[in-house]
Scaffold this motif. Structure first.
Motif, PDB file in Angstrom:
ATOM      1  N   THR A  77       0.836  -1.206   0.000  1.00  0.00           N
ATOM      2  CA  THR A  77       0.000   0.000   0.000  1.00  0.00           C
ATOM      3  C   THR A  77       0.866   1.249   0.000  1.00  0.00           C
ATOM      4  OG1 THR A  77      -1.831  -1.075   1.142  1.00  0.00           O
ATOM      5  CG2 THR A  77      -1.724   1.316   1.301  1.00  0.00           C
ATOM      6  N   GLN A  78       1.920   1.241   0.800  1.00  0.00           N
ATOM      7  CA  GLN A  78       2.809   2.398   0.874  1.00  0.00           C
ATOM      8  C   GLN A  78       3.485   2.669  -0.461  1.00  0.00           C
ATOM      9  OE1 GLN A  78       5.491   2.241   4.252  1.00  0.00           O
ATOM     10  NE2 GLN A  78       3.888   1.478   5.605  1.00  0.00           N
ATOM     11  N   LYS A 137      -0.254  10.520   5.685  1.00  0.00           N
ATOM     12  CA  LYS A 137      -1.471  11.155   6.194  1.00  0.00           C
ATOM     13  C   LYS A 137      -2.049  12.178   5.219  1.00  0.00           C
ATOM     14  CE  LYS A 137       0.658  14.845   8.974  1.00  0.00           C
ATOM     15  NZ  LYS A 137       0.722  15.430  10.337  1.00  0.00           N
ATOM     16  N   ASP A 138      -1.191  12.841   4.439  1.00  0.00           N
ATOM     17  CA  ASP A 138      -1.696  13.849   3.502  1.00  0.00           C
ATOM     18  C   ASP A 138      -2.474  13.214   2.356  1.00  0.00           C
ATOM     19  OD1 ASP A 138      -0.613  15.886   5.011  1.00  0.00           O
ATOM     20  OD2 ASP A 138       1.264  15.945   3.878  1.00  0.00           O
ATOM     21  N   VAL A 139      -1.891  12.194   1.727  1.00  0.00           N
ATOM     22  CA  VAL A 139      -2.560  11.546   0.605  1.00  0.00           C
ATOM     23  C   VAL A 139      -3.773  10.746   1.075  1.00  0.00           C
ATOM     24  CG1 VAL A 139      -1.134   9.463   0.610  1.00  0.00           C
ATOM     25  CG2 VAL A 139      -2.213  10.204  -1.507  1.00  0.00           C
ATOM     26  N   SER A 191      -4.147  -2.294   5.852  1.00  0.00           N
ATOM     27  CA  SER A 191      -3.494  -0.992   5.717  1.00  0.00           C
ATOM     28  C   SER A 191      -4.061   0.041   6.673  1.00  0.00           C
ATOM     29  CB  SER A 191      -3.627  -0.494   4.282  1.00  0.00           C
ATOM     30  OG  SER A 191      -3.065  -1.412   3.367  1.00  0.00           O
ATOM     31  N   VAL A 192      -5.389   0.069   6.819  1.00  0.00           N
ATOM     32  CA  VAL A 192      -5.981   1.052   7.719  1.00  0.00           C
ATOM     33  C   VAL A 192      -5.609   0.755   9.174  1.00  0.00           C
ATOM     34  CG1 VAL A 192      -8.223  -0.029   8.271  1.00  0.00           C
ATOM     35  CG2 VAL A 192      -8.073   2.443   8.001  1.00  0.00           C
ATOM     36  N   SER A 193      -5.246  -0.492   9.460  1.00  0.00           N
ATOM     37  CA  SER A 193      -4.837  -0.866  10.818  1.00  0.00           C
ATOM     38  C   SER A 193      -3.353  -0.619  11.080  1.00  0.00           C
ATOM     39  CB  SER A 193      -5.137  -2.356  11.074  1.00  0.00           C
ATOM     40  OG  SER A 193      -6.509  -2.632  10.956  1.00  0.00           O
ATOM     41  N   ASP A 194      -2.615  -0.260  10.031  1.00  0.00           N
ATOM     42  CA  ASP A 194      -1.173  -0.077  10.164  1.00  0.00           C
ATOM     43  C   ASP A 194      -0.851   1.387  10.470  1.00  0.00           C
ATOM     44  OD1 ASP A 194       1.598  -0.867   9.994  1.00  0.00           O
ATOM     45  OD2 ASP A 194       1.667   0.196   8.087  1.00  0.00           O
ATOM     46  N   VAL A 195      -0.391   1.633  11.676  1.00  0.00           N
ATOM     47  CA  VAL A 195      -0.119   2.996  12.129  1.00  0.00           C
ATOM     48  C   VAL A 195       0.895   3.688  11.233  1.00  0.00           C
ATOM     49  CG1 VAL A 195       0.751   4.388  14.045  1.00  0.00           C
ATOM     50  CG2 VAL A 195      -0.705   2.398  14.511  1.00  0.00           C
ATOM     51  N   GLU A 196       1.934   2.984  10.815  1.00  0.00           N
ATOM     52  CA  GLU A 196       2.986   3.586   9.984  1.00  0.00           C
ATOM     53  C   GLU A 196       2.429   4.090   8.664  1.00  0.00           C
ATOM     54  OE1 GLU A 196       7.127   2.378   7.668  1.00  0.00           O
ATOM     55  OE2 GLU A 196       6.313   1.028   9.185  1.00  0.00           O
ATOM     56  N   THR A 197       1.575   3.291   8.017  1.00  0.00           N
ATOM     57  CA  THR A 197       0.991   3.695   6.742  1.00  0.00           C
ATOM     58  C   THR A 197       0.138   4.948   6.899  1.00  0.00           C
ATOM     59  OG1 THR A 197       0.940   1.414   5.928  1.00  0.00           O
ATOM     60  CG2 THR A 197      -0.541   2.978   4.858  1.00  0.00           C
ATOM     61  N   GLU A 229       4.260   0.671  19.776  1.00  0.00           N
ATOM     62  CA  GLU A 229       2.848   0.304  19.788  1.00  0.00           C
ATOM     63  C   GLU A 229       2.629  -1.030  19.071  1.00  0.00           C
ATOM     64  OE1 GLU A 229       0.478   1.967  21.281  1.00  0.00           O
ATOM     65  OE2 GLU A 229       1.564   3.805  21.782  1.00  0.00           O
ATOM     66  N   VAL A 230       1.548  -1.714  19.408  1.00  0.00           N
ATOM     67  CA  VAL A 230       1.161  -2.922  18.678  1.00  0.00           C
ATOM     68  C   VAL A 230       0.897  -2.516  17.222  1.00  0.00           C
ATOM     69  CG1 VAL A 230      -0.525  -4.786  18.495  1.00  0.00           C
ATOM     70  CG2 VAL A 230       0.111  -3.911  20.748  1.00  0.00           C
ATOM     71  N   PRO A 231       1.611  -3.085  16.246  1.00  0.00           N
ATOM     72  CA  PRO A 231       1.543  -2.593  14.865  1.00  0.00           C
ATOM     73  C   PRO A 231       0.205  -2.836  14.161  1.00  0.00           C
ATOM     74  CG  PRO A 231       2.908  -4.547  14.999  1.00  0.00           C
ATOM     75  CD  PRO A 231       2.603  -4.159  16.405  1.00  0.00           C
ATOM     76  N   TYR A 232      -0.412  -3.971  14.412  1.00  0.00           N
ATOM     77  CA  TYR A 232      -1.716  -4.301  13.822  1.00  0.00           C
ATOM     78  C   TYR A 232      -2.664  -4.654  14.963  1.00  0.00           C
ATOM     79  CZ  TYR A 232       0.860  -4.652   9.444  1.00  0.00           C
ATOM     80  OH  TYR A 232       1.652  -4.381   8.354  1.00  0.00           O
ATOM     81  N   PRO A 233      -3.247  -3.641  15.611  1.00  0.00           N
ATOM     82  CA  PRO A 233      -3.981  -3.866  16.863  1.00  0.00           C
ATOM     83  C   PRO A 233      -5.116  -4.882  16.775  1.00  0.00           C
ATOM     84  CG  PRO A 233      -3.604  -1.529  16.500  1.00  0.00           C
ATOM     85  CD  PRO A 233      -3.209  -2.215  15.242  1.00  0.00           C
ATOM     86  N   THR A 234      -5.915  -4.837  15.692  1.00  0.00           N
ATOM     87  CA  THR A 234      -7.044  -5.767  15.637  1.00  0.00           C
ATOM     88  C   THR A 234      -6.566  -7.212  15.513  1.00  0.00           C
ATOM     89  OG1 THR A 234      -7.231  -5.399  13.249  1.00  0.00           O
ATOM     90  CG2 THR A 234      -8.626  -4.066  14.669  1.00  0.00           C
TER      91      THR A 234
END
Length: 255
Positions: free
Chosen positions: A115-116, A148-150, A137-143, A181-186
């Motif tokens: 995705t990145q 955040k702008d795009v 992807s929506v669960s990935d904090v880094e992405t 942080e937990v990278p993929y929380p769900t």
């Protein structure tokens, strides 16, 4: 034939629903994710044409199939480009999709890393479509923070995060051990729960695959880090994804 129970904490393909009496999972089917996002696109956003860029993997295909079935049944149109798992250049697919003038672009890969790369090439092409992304992807904090702008105003669907005592214990223990942080929380919550659900199954029925599988298909209101877990007779967790929107680098509930 060996009557081995298979318990998954992360498999989400709709094709697994009711596949075997020996299979069960505490992570919901992507059928709910695709359907929720299709309804959001068509009914809430008024979109009639959505472009998909989809990786040729089962997870991504499951989301596409669910979205496509619901969206087209509502009257929408899908245009799709696919790419193999080792792809790194998506510019030709993105250019073709852009030429179709879609109302939105759904980015549907197997991993957040893909995705990145797609988001970076979107920026390079200076294409700024309305974006949908899948839950990996929506669960990935880094992405979400890096792009955040795009991704401002982008939509996704996520299995609901719990904030109970057990989930807080998971988060604090993970931070203490890995200093992040937990990278993929769900996924983290259901994987954490899987250990304890497996323990409880063994305590109740012993080391017997057939009995563990039967136990798994009758789980009702088991309390874990991911909340209350109920698994139906098809082996699926009851309940599913809810729509989310990204604002200022954070994922929020879509209102």
């Amino acid at each position: 034939s060996a009557k081995v129970a298979l318990f998954s904490a992360g498999s989400s393909s709709p094709d697994l629903t009711g596949k075997s009496q020996y299979f069960f999972r505490n992570y919901p089917s992507d059928a709910s994710q695709g359907s929720v996002l299709a309804e959001l696109a068509f009914n809430k956003q008024g979109m009639k044409k959505v472009a998909f860029i989809q990786e040729q993997q089962d997870y991504a295909l499951g989301i596409y199939n669910a979205f496509n079935a619901k969206f087209t049944s509502l009257g929408g149109t899908i245009i799709k480009e696919e790419f193999p798992k080792d792809a790194t250049d998506f510019r030709s697919q993105l250019t073709k999709l852009r030429g179709e003038n879609p109302d939105a672009l759904f980015i549907d890969p197997q991993t957040a890393a893909a995705t990145q790369r797609i988001l970076k090439q979107l920026q390079d092409l200076q294409w700024k479509p309305k974006i949908f992304i899948n839950d990996v992807s929506v669960s990935d904090v880094e992405t979400v923070t890096t792009f955040k702008d795009v991704l401002e105003g982008a939509f996704g669907a996520e299995f609901g995060l719990s904030d109970n005592e057990k989930s807080q214990k998971l988060v604090s223990a993970y931070k203490a051990k890995f200093q992040k942080e937990v990278p993929y929380p769900t996924y983290g919550q259901t994987e954490y729960d899987a250990v304890y659900m497996g323990r409880d199954a063994i305590k109740e029925v012993g080391y017997n695959g057939e009995k563990i599988a039967e136990w798994g298909h009758k789980v009702t209101n088991w309390q874990g880090a991911s909340g209350s877990v109920t698994i139906d007779s098809n082996g699926d967790r009851v309940g599913g994804h809810s729509p989310k929107v990204i604002k200022n680098g954070k994922v929020e509930v879509y209102q």
